[in-house]
Design a protein around this motif. Structure first.
Motif, PDB file in Angstrom:
ATOM      1  N   GLU A 207     106.685  75.524  42.780  1.00  0.00           N
ATOM      2  CA  GLU A 207     106.097  74.440  41.989  1.00  0.00           C
ATOM      3  C   GLU A 207     105.019  74.965  41.064  1.00  0.00           C
ATOM      4  O   GLU A 207     104.975  74.635  39.874  1.00  0.00           O
ATOM      5  CB  GLU A 207     105.463  73.421  42.943  1.00  0.00           C
ATOM      6  CG  GLU A 207     106.320  72.205  43.172  1.00  0.00           C
ATOM      7  CD  GLU A 207     105.615  71.231  44.080  1.00  0.00           C
ATOM      8  OE1 GLU A 207     105.104  71.671  45.119  1.00  0.00           O
ATOM      9  OE2 GLU A 207     105.590  70.047  43.759  1.00  0.00           O
ATOM     10  N   MET A 220     109.131  67.091  38.933  1.00  0.00           N
ATOM     11  CA  MET A 220     109.859  67.725  40.033  1.00  0.00           C
ATOM     12  C   MET A 220     109.801  66.846  41.264  1.00  0.00           C
ATOM     13  O   MET A 220     108.794  66.209  41.546  1.00  0.00           O
ATOM     14  CB  MET A 220     109.222  69.071  40.358  1.00  0.00           C
ATOM     15  CG  MET A 220     109.915  69.767  41.503  1.00  0.00           C
ATOM     16  SD  MET A 220     109.351  71.448  41.667  1.00  0.00           S
ATOM     17  CE  MET A 220     110.101  71.890  43.200  1.00  0.00           C
ATOM     18  N   ILE A 245     114.610  68.904  39.292  1.00  0.00           N
ATOM     19  CA  ILE A 245     113.566  69.048  38.280  1.00  0.00           C
ATOM     20  C   ILE A 245     114.079  68.457  36.972  1.00  0.00           C
ATOM     21  O   ILE A 245     115.167  68.813  36.504  1.00  0.00           O
ATOM     22  CB  ILE A 245     113.221  70.526  38.050  1.00  0.00           C
ATOM     23  CG1 ILE A 245     112.847  71.173  39.381  1.00  0.00           C
ATOM     24  CG2 ILE A 245     112.098  70.664  37.054  1.00  0.00           C
ATOM     25  CD1 ILE A 245     112.895  72.656  39.325  1.00  0.00           C
TER      26      ILE A 245
END
Lengths: 841, 357
Positions: A207, A220, A245
């Motif tokens: 991330e 996301m 995503i």
């Protein structure tokens, strides 16, 4: 010394033998000797590299085979459902000796490699298949989870719409909308996404990196996959997450893909369209089912293969292990000049030479040749290894002594006496009929179930107890005996005979006073003492004195063991210079104390004119003011004179011990020098021949010393300074040791007291109060308390206290007794043997 | 003072590392190894050393790469054991040791990406001690700025990279410049950190690091001959520590040929021998020049080994950890070299390793 029966008094007589083995029977000979297990081979080519030795090729081949066998056994162990491994004693033995040996080994090699090949192949295909299955499972998860994302988005449709009011495009397409704008809504669909799976631990990094790479231009979402994925080979579990995503633009998507791939994520093509999604879900499910069928079949055929391997695994392991040992031993051998015969040297117990010769003949017959290996004895100066032949009863006791130090060759072995002294000293500390009975029964069970238990794989602690089962048996027996002496059974007394004490009740006083009834309790402690106010005073004094008496006896005995050693090794000088002064020193102080203790016990002090003297003070004042004894504390008439004489004797012993031996050594050295001999290292023979001839004219001392040098055999030149320093240390150690060791035996009293008190406390705090139950409740409490009491008795009193008493008995043997006579400079006999259960491949 | 308190935290680990050090192969081991006929012999031989049966479960035939990998794995396991048991400041010190591997890995990945190699293959080739979590993401970056912003900013290497953000696009020369700038920053930082620990650690480590810096300086100078790297840029890559600093560095920055380098090195006693018998061949053609350089490289390695061995002479300091890692690396290089020579049947060059003890 050697007679027909192996004795524990001295280690076995050993011979150095040389074996000439024709090359063709070498393997079988070593195999036979390995089965026999009583030859310790010497390395005849220590300067040769391990890979330059003769049988490296064979060893390498065996190594490869053992690698395969290891591979099989790890494969079998990793299998979740247990695969039966046939134990060694059930499987048909693989014969690797005799004329067909080479063929057998070749066949085994081929079998092993074939099995390995098949197994690796199956593993590979299994792995490939499970990899594919895993992918499909992941794909299914991705499909399902993304469906959840999309559905959620649909629910929040309105809120998202309002937040994106200024945007011309809707954030997401959902199925309804897509169905409505069937054809022409491609332009609206400009938020693209990437979906896939990634390991859970990597999610945060993933991330963060994405956020930085894309400068925050992404949305996301991720959820956990509940069940873990298990790697089929290593069995490791990995947990994964499904992620999706959303981002804008091809460049960004490409970047996401690249990052995702490099972070080890797996991407799956997911369609935004719900229908297509469910269609691919169906497809995935179908393929998954097919694959799982195939996987199952592969798995079961792999299992069949493993089961087949499991049937023979143990015998393979055994053969491979033996072969490796055989070739490693063969590598120790030397070739003769024509390379037709192998020459081996090794130590064997002298009495076993005939057995070995029989074995050699047997090996020749087995291998089908006519040339037998030749064995002949060598004369040597080297010190042979120490080998005490034990049986399953003496083994434990011998191990106790061996773990302190291996006795010198043919020295008096303390292990023999430990068979009785060890359990006895233990029992003095552990004396209780009940506790002794418990450990006796436990040991008896282990001995009766010996065969069954020996086969079972016991854990570390249990196997130690099992190993010492005969020690425990004797400890239990002796504890019952000392328990009888102490009259203790679970801290209670036995009234076998009538007590010597009557307790007449006189109504006026609460205090009962015992009245001597005139007869004596025939054996052990009078039960009348139990519960008396002065019980502890009496028992303490009794046990303390008893432990000093036992200690001095034990030390005197240990000191006496020097004597046969000096005789055996022909060093009479040590008898005069060490043994006799030490004995006088010990006896004049502590022997005297023991006599005093016994004498004091024998006197009826209630009728004597003086008060009973304190023996401790007597001993102290014997040193501090020799010749003066207070009249009121006199034990017997003429006491001052006797004490002065004893003290003088002890005082003489110190310089005697300190000076005699160095002086004699010095004189001896001087004599040799005067005769014009200069010691040259390694000229041993000439020197000794001269000495032998001059022995007749020399005095006894020199003779002894000369013989000692000769016996030593290692051509060691005794340095005079060394002798002096050694003797100084020895003297100081002995004199101080006598005092501290006698005090050390007081641990017999301390532990015995602690044991008795602890069992009494346990009794009074658990059972005693509930012994007379009146109602149902009381009965229940009594039973509960009884169980509680018994458990604590076993765990605290028998096991914990037993271990501590064991430890102290061990110390008394190792330090107090062994320091009096034990040299322990030997090295253990380690024969080539196949019977080594600890050896694990 | 450190003799009083060092063992509270560091005693166990120092003992451990000294124990490890006792397992380093000695000259007699190497003699045995060089006599091996095949890699299997080598395996048998190594199994008698502290390496034990690290190759026992490898199916035949063994490759050189397997030997090197397994040997490195042993080293990595040992290092991780030390690192996991360490407390401040030793743990920080050990982290510093890993930074060098991280820099190497970063450069490896960037170069690999530049030449469009497969990322997974690259990651497998990375040194296991220099692996950090977000490392794989390096391959997305196309310029230094991006590299820094996306990945490196959260690693301990971030401060070292800050200086080279100016280099805009990635090509081979730029990567080389980045590597050297970063390494320079790393060395200076490590040097300062060792100084802050003080005591014998500073003495021992600064000696080793000074040599490392000088070696880099000399190498950069020699390698930058006849390249487009300007002299000012070259000067910027020199670490500001070492025994050649500052005058030697200034002169090296202006050097144009190898003779000038030699002249500079001659000012330091220990470095004089690097070029000692290379004198005659240096005037010759390029071929001999490269011979000199490889000889120089060997000399550098020998001096490094010597310095690292010296580190073990002093107690109560952290230099032993660094020195052990370096010695062990050299040993792995030696084993790999011997294995290569055996595998390629080049027995005549098998003696060209650098013995440690």
């Amino acid at each position: 010394m050697s007679d027909d029966f192996p004795s524990l008094l001295r280690s076995e007589q050993m011979s150095l033998v040389q074996l000439f083995v024709p090359t063709e029977v070498a393997h079988d000979t070593v195999a036979e000797l390995g089965e026999l297990g009583n030859v310790q081979f010497k390395d005849l080519n220590p300067n040769v590299n391990p890979f330059q030795r003769s049988f490296v090729g064979e060893i390498r081949r065996i190594d490869e085979m053992s690698r395969r066998v290891r591979f099989f056994s790890t494969q079998i162990q990793q299998e979740k459902d247990v695969i039966p491994i046939r134990p060694l004693y059930d499987s048909a033995p693989l014969i690797a000796v005799g004329p067909r040996a080479a063929q057998t080994m070749d066949e085994l090699d081929v079998t092993l490699s074939a099995h390995e090949q098949r197994l690796t192949q199956m593993n590979e295909s299994y792995q490939k298949l499970s990899e594919r299955t895993k992918e499909l499972i992941e794909a299914r998860h991705v499909l399902r989870e993304t469906a959840v994302f999309f559905d959620k988005v649909q629910d929040h449709q309105t809120t998202i719409r309002t937040s994106f009011d200024d945007s011309s495009a809707p954030l997401l397409q959902h199925d309804d909308r897509e169905n409505q704008y069937s054809a022409g809504n491609g332009a609206q669909f400009d938020l693209e996404f990437v979906a896939g799976t990634i390991e859970r631990v990597r999610v945060p990094t993933f991330e963060r990196v994405l956020w930085r790479v894309l400068r925050g231009n992404l949305y996301m979402n991720h959820t956990d996959i509940v069940e873990p994925f298990v790697d089929p080979v290593t069995g490791a579990e990995t947990r994964k997450n499904v992620f999706i995503i959303f981002a804008h633009g091809d460049a960004l998507l490409a970047k996401i893909r690249k990052v995702a791939e490099s972070m080890g994520a797996t991407l799956y093509p997911i369609d935004a369209n719900a229908d297509k999604r469910s269609e691919s879900l169906r497809e995935v499910e179908g393929r998954l089912e097919d694959l799982q069928n195939v996987l199952y079949n592969t798995g079961s055929s792999r299992r069949t293969e493993l089961v087949k391997i499991g049937e023979n695994l143990k015998s393979w392991q055994d053969v491979v292990r033996k072969e490796k040992l055989i070739y490693e031993t063969l590598n120790l051998f030397n070739y003769d000049v024509r390379r037709k015969t192998l020459i081996a040297e090794g130590w064997v117990p002298t009495r076993d030479i005939t057995t070995i010769q029989l074995a050699l003949r047997h090996a020749t017959e087995e291998s089908g040749t006519s040339i037998p290996p030749i064995l002949h004895e060598l004369r040597t100066q080297k010190t042979p290894p120490t080998f005490n032949r034990t049986n399953k009863f003496t083994e434990g006791f011998q191990t106790i002594m061996d773990s302190y130090g291996v006795a010198s060759y043919q020295e008096v072995n303390p292990g023999l006496f430990a068979v009785i002294t060890f359990p006895f000293l233990f029992a003095v500390m552990f004396g209780d009929i009940g506790h002794g009975f418990i450990i006796f029964v436990a040991a008896l069970y282990m001995i009766l179930a010996e065969r069954k238990l020996a086969r079972m794989v016991l854990d570390e602690i249990m196997s130690q107890f099992f190993y010492g089962r005969y020690i425990i048996l004797l400890m239990g027996l002796f504890s019952m005996y000392t328990g009888l002496m102490y009259n203790d059974i679970f801290s209670k007394s036995l009234h076998i005979w009538h007590s010597a004490w009557d307790f007449p009740t006189n109504g006026t006083d609460n205090k009962l006073v015992g009245v001597d009834s005139g007869h004596r309790y025939p054996f052990g402690l009078d039960p009348g003492w139990h519960g008396a106010d002065n019980n502890l005073v009496f028992v303490n004094s009794y046990k303390m004195k008893m432990s000093v008496v036992l200690g001095v006896i034990h030390m005197t005995f240990a000191l006496c063991l020097q004597f046969p050693n000096h005789l055996k090794f022909k060093r009479p000088i040590d008898i005069y210079a060490n043994f006799i002064p030490q004995m006088i020193f010990l006896q004049s102080i502590f022997g005297y104390l023991v006599v005093c203790i016994l004498y004091k016990w024998s006197v009826d002090w209630s009728k004597a004119s003086t008060q009973p003297p304190s023996l401790l003070n007597m001993l102290i004042s014997m040193f501090l003011s020799p010749g003066n004894v207070d009249r009121s504390e006199q034990l017997y008439a003429g006491q001052p004179f006797v004490q002065v004489v004893l003290l003088l004797l002890a005082a003489i012993c110190v310089p005697w011990l300190l000076v005699t031996k160095p002086y004699l050594a010095w004189k001896d050295m001087h004599k040799i020098k005067k005769q014009g001999y200069v010691s040259i290292a390694g000229d041993g023979d000439g020197n000794r021949i001269h000495r032998d001839s001059s022995d007749e004219v020399l005095e006894g001392e020199e003779e002894g010393n000369g013989a000692e040098d000769g016996d030593d055999g290692e051509h060691e030149q005794h340095d005079f300074g060394e002798v002096v320093i050694h003797q100084v240390i020895h003297t100081i150690e002995f004199c101080l040791g006598c005092i501290s060791h006698t005090a050390s035996y007081l641990r017999l009293w301390a532990l015995s007291l602690a044991h008795a008190q602890l069992s009494e406390v346990l009794w009074s705090m658990t059972l005693e109060a509930w012994l007379e139950p009146t109602g149902v409740f009381d009965w229940i409490v009594l039973i509960v308390m009884g169980v509680f009491w018994f458990a604590l008795t076993v765990f605290i009193l028998c096991i914990m206290e037993g271990l501590s008493a064991f430890l102290h008995a061990l110390r008394l043997h190792w330090v107090e007794a062994n320091s009096k006579h034990f040299e322990g400079g030997g090295y253990a006999f380690t024969p080539l043997t196949f019977a080594n259960p600890d050896f694990k491949e | 003072m450190e003799a009083l308190l060092f063992n509270v935290d560091g005693g166990f680990l120092e003992g451990t590392v000294r124990g490890y050090k006792a397992g380093i192969l000695t000259q007699s081991h190497y003699t045995n190894l060089t006599q091996c006929e095949s890699l299997e012999d080598l395996r048998t031989q190594l199994s008698a050393t502290d390496y034990g049966n690290f190759l026992a479960n490898e199916p035949l035939p063994i490759s050189t790469a397997t030997i090197a990998d397994n040997a490195t794995q042993i080293l990595v396991d040992q290092f991780k054991y030390l690192r996991n048991n360490a407390v401040e400041p030793l743990s920080k010190f050990l982290d510093y040791v890993t930074y060098a591997y991280m820099i190497d890995n970063v450069i490896l990945l960037i170069t690999g990406t530049l030449h469009e190699r497969d990322t997974h293959e690259l990651i497998e080739r990375c040194h296991p001690l220099g692996v950090f979590e977000s490392m794989p993401a390096l391959c997305v970056a196309s310029n230094v700025e991006e590299l820094y912003q996306s990945v490196l900013v959260e690693t301990p290497l971030a401060p070292y990279f800050r200086d080279c953000l100016s280099a805009s696009d990635l090509d081979d020369l730029n990567i080389e410049i980045i590597r050297n700038t970063v390494y320079k920053a790393y060395l200076e930082d490590f040097y300062a950190y060792c100084g802050s620990i003080g005591g014998p650690t500073a003495d021992v480590m600064q000696r080793i690091l000074s040599f490392e810096a000088d070696r880099r300086t000399v190498n950069i100078t020699i390698n930058s001959f006849n390249t487009e790297l300007s002299k000012e840029e070259r000067a910027k890559l020199f670490p500001a520590i070492g025994r050649l600093f500052p005058e030697g560095n200034n002169q090296l920055a202006k050097a144009d040929e190898i003779d000038q380098v030699r002249a500079v090195c001659e000012n330091v006693g220990e470095y004089r021998q690097f070029f000692a018998d290379a004198g005659s061949s240096a005037n010759g053609s390029g071929d001999e020049d490269s011979g000199t350089l490889s000889q120089l490289e060997d000399r550098f390695f020998q001096t490094e080994v010597h310095l690292n061995k010296m580190a073990f002479l002093q107690q109560f300091q952290y230099g032993v950890f660094y020195a052990y890692m370096k010695l062990k690396e050299q040993e792995i290089r030696n084993i790999t070299w011997i294995a290569e020579c055996i595998a390629q049947n080049a027995k005549d060059r098998i003696q060209d390793f650098i013995p440690i003890f």
